[in-house]
Design a protein around this motif. Structure first.
Motif, short mmCIF file in Angstrom:
data_model
loop_
_atom_site.label_atom_id
_atom_site.label_comp_id
_atom_site.label_asym_id
_atom_site.label_seq_id
_atom_site.Cartn_x
_atom_site.Cartn_y
_atom_site.Cartn_z
N ASN A 178 -1.79 2.76 2.71
CA ASN A 178 -2.56 1.94 3.64
C ASN A 178 -2.04 0.50 3.77
O ASN A 178 -2.65 -0.31 4.44
CB ASN A 178 -4.03 1.91 3.23
CG ASN A 178 -4.67 3.30 3.33
OD1 ASN A 178 -4.47 4.01 4.32
ND2 ASN A 178 -5.40 3.70 2.31
N ARG A 179 -0.93 0.23 3.10
CA ARG A 179 -0.36 -1.11 3.26
C ARG A 179 0.20 -1.25 4.66
O ARG A 179 0.81 -0.32 5.20
CB ARG A 179 0.74 -1.34 2.21
CG ARG A 179 1.22 -2.78 2.17
CD ARG A 179 2.14 -3.03 0.99
NE ARG A 179 1.44 -2.91 -0.29
CZ ARG A 179 2.02 -3.19 -1.45
NH1 ARG A 179 3.28 -3.57 -1.50
NH2 ARG A 179 1.32 -3.07 -2.57
N GLU A 180 0.01 -2.38 5.26
CA GLU A 180 0.40 -2.58 6.66
C GLU A 180 1.72 -3.33 6.78
O GLU A 180 2.03 -4.22 5.98
CB GLU A 180 -0.69 -3.34 7.43
CG GLU A 180 -1.97 -2.54 7.62
CD GLU A 180 -2.99 -3.28 8.48
OE1 GLU A 180 -2.89 -4.52 8.57
OE2 GLU A 180 -3.86 -2.61 9.06
N LYS A 190 -0.17 0.92 9.58
CA LYS A 190 -0.16 1.40 8.20
C LYS A 190 1.15 2.14 7.93
O LYS A 190 1.63 2.92 8.75
CB LYS A 190 -1.36 2.32 7.94
CG LYS A 190 -2.69 1.57 7.92
CD LYS A 190 -3.84 2.49 7.56
CE LYS A 190 -5.14 1.69 7.48
NZ LYS A 190 -6.29 2.54 7.12
N LYS A 192 2.00 4.60 6.12
CA LYS A 192 2.01 6.06 6.11
C LYS A 192 2.22 6.62 7.51
O LYS A 192 2.90 7.64 7.68
CB LYS A 192 0.73 6.62 5.50
CG LYS A 192 -0.55 6.24 6.24
CD LYS A 192 -1.78 6.78 5.52
CE LYS A 192 -3.07 6.36 6.22
NZ LYS A 192 -4.27 6.83 5.48
N TYR A 193 1.66 5.96 8.52
CA TYR A 193 1.84 6.42 9.89
C TYR A 193 3.23 6.10 10.41
O TYR A 193 3.85 6.90 11.12
CB TYR A 193 0.79 5.79 10.80
CG TYR A 193 -0.63 6.13 10.42
CD1 TYR A 193 -1.01 7.45 10.18
CD2 TYR A 193 -1.61 5.14 10.31
CE1 TYR A 193 -2.32 7.78 9.83
CE2 TYR A 193 -2.91 5.45 9.95
CZ TYR A 193 -3.26 6.77 9.71
OH TYR A 193 -4.55 7.07 9.37
#
Length: 249
Positions: A178-180, A190, A192-193
């Motif tokens: 969830n780190r941006e 984020k 992961k995306y």
């Protein structure tokens, strides 16, 4: 995200720069001949190329973006694991990446070679021509463009740290999903995306392109995916065996 250069990341960047400068001084053809990865069946293949290839880059843009990503994402992993474990992970992803492309290249190459064999060509004669750095116009008349390019994978080399870098990105997304990060320094996304988007994009590009060591446009798409897959599987294994936070030094 705060950035702090860690020791192994720093040394990896320095080594990559040294190899890049060395390529300029010594000559690209010599460096590629001995240190770039060659197809296993090619006489130019040497065992050390499985590791050495990831320290060779084509141009400034190639090395700059790989080292930039290593600088941004590598230190967090090294802080988490320690230098030895991070280095093991990095090299494992690089080796996994080239083995992934090699596996795809092997089946693609032999598929094209078998097609020529059914048309009456002796496989040994085809290999002899390829070893001379040549090809035959008649092959292009028999094979589709994709099949011909797959045949030429016998002579295609693999270079660059991208597979190892993709493993680092996959691990970072695994640990800090969830780190941006900011696209174009403006749009927060984020991690992961973002990583999933890049991996899926490379997978699609790989299948749409040429199934060879260096895919369409000279980019090893399957190497990227292979590095990310190895990174993810290692993270999953370490998590399941409670190795995630163990430091090796």
């Amino acid at each position: 995200m705060m950035f702090r250069m860690t020791e192994v990341v720093k040394q990896l960047i320095i080594i990559n720069i040294i190899f890049f400068v060395g390529k300029i001084i010594i000559g690209q053809s010599i460096i590629y001949e001995y240190l770039a990865f060659h197809y296993f069946g090619n006489p130019s293949f040497k065992p050390w190329q499985i590791v050495s290839y990831m320290f060779i880059h084509a141009d400034i843009r190639h090395i700059f973006f790989n080292m930039l990503l290593l600088f941004f994402f590598g230190p967090s992993l090294e802080d988490q694991w320690g230098g030895s474990k991070f280095l093991f992970f990095y090299l494992s992803c690089g080796v996994g990446a080239i083995l992934a492309t090699q596996g795809i290249s092997y089946f693609a190459f032999h598929d094209s070679l078998n097609i020529l064999a059914t048309e009456g060509y002796n496989k040994a004669d085809v290999l002899a021509v390829l070893n001379e750095g040549k090809s035959m116009v008649k092959w292009e008349e028999i094979l589709t463009l994709r099949e011909f390019n797959n045949l030429m994978s016998y002579r295609v080399i693999g270079i660059g740290a991208s597979g190892a870098i993709y493993g680092v990105l996959a691990a970072f997304a695994f640990l800090f999903p969830n780190r941006e990060v900011y696209l174009m320094f403006v749009l927060p996304v984020k991690i992961k995306y973002l990583i999933a988007f890049y991996i899926i994009g490379d997978l699609i590009s790989g299948f749409k392109g040429q199934m060879i060591i260096g895919a369409a446009g000279g980019v090893g798409y399957f190497g990227h995916v292979g590095g990310a897959l190895i990174g993810f599987l290692m993270m999953l294994y370490w998590k399941n065996h409670q190795f995630k936070n163990n430091r090796w030094n």
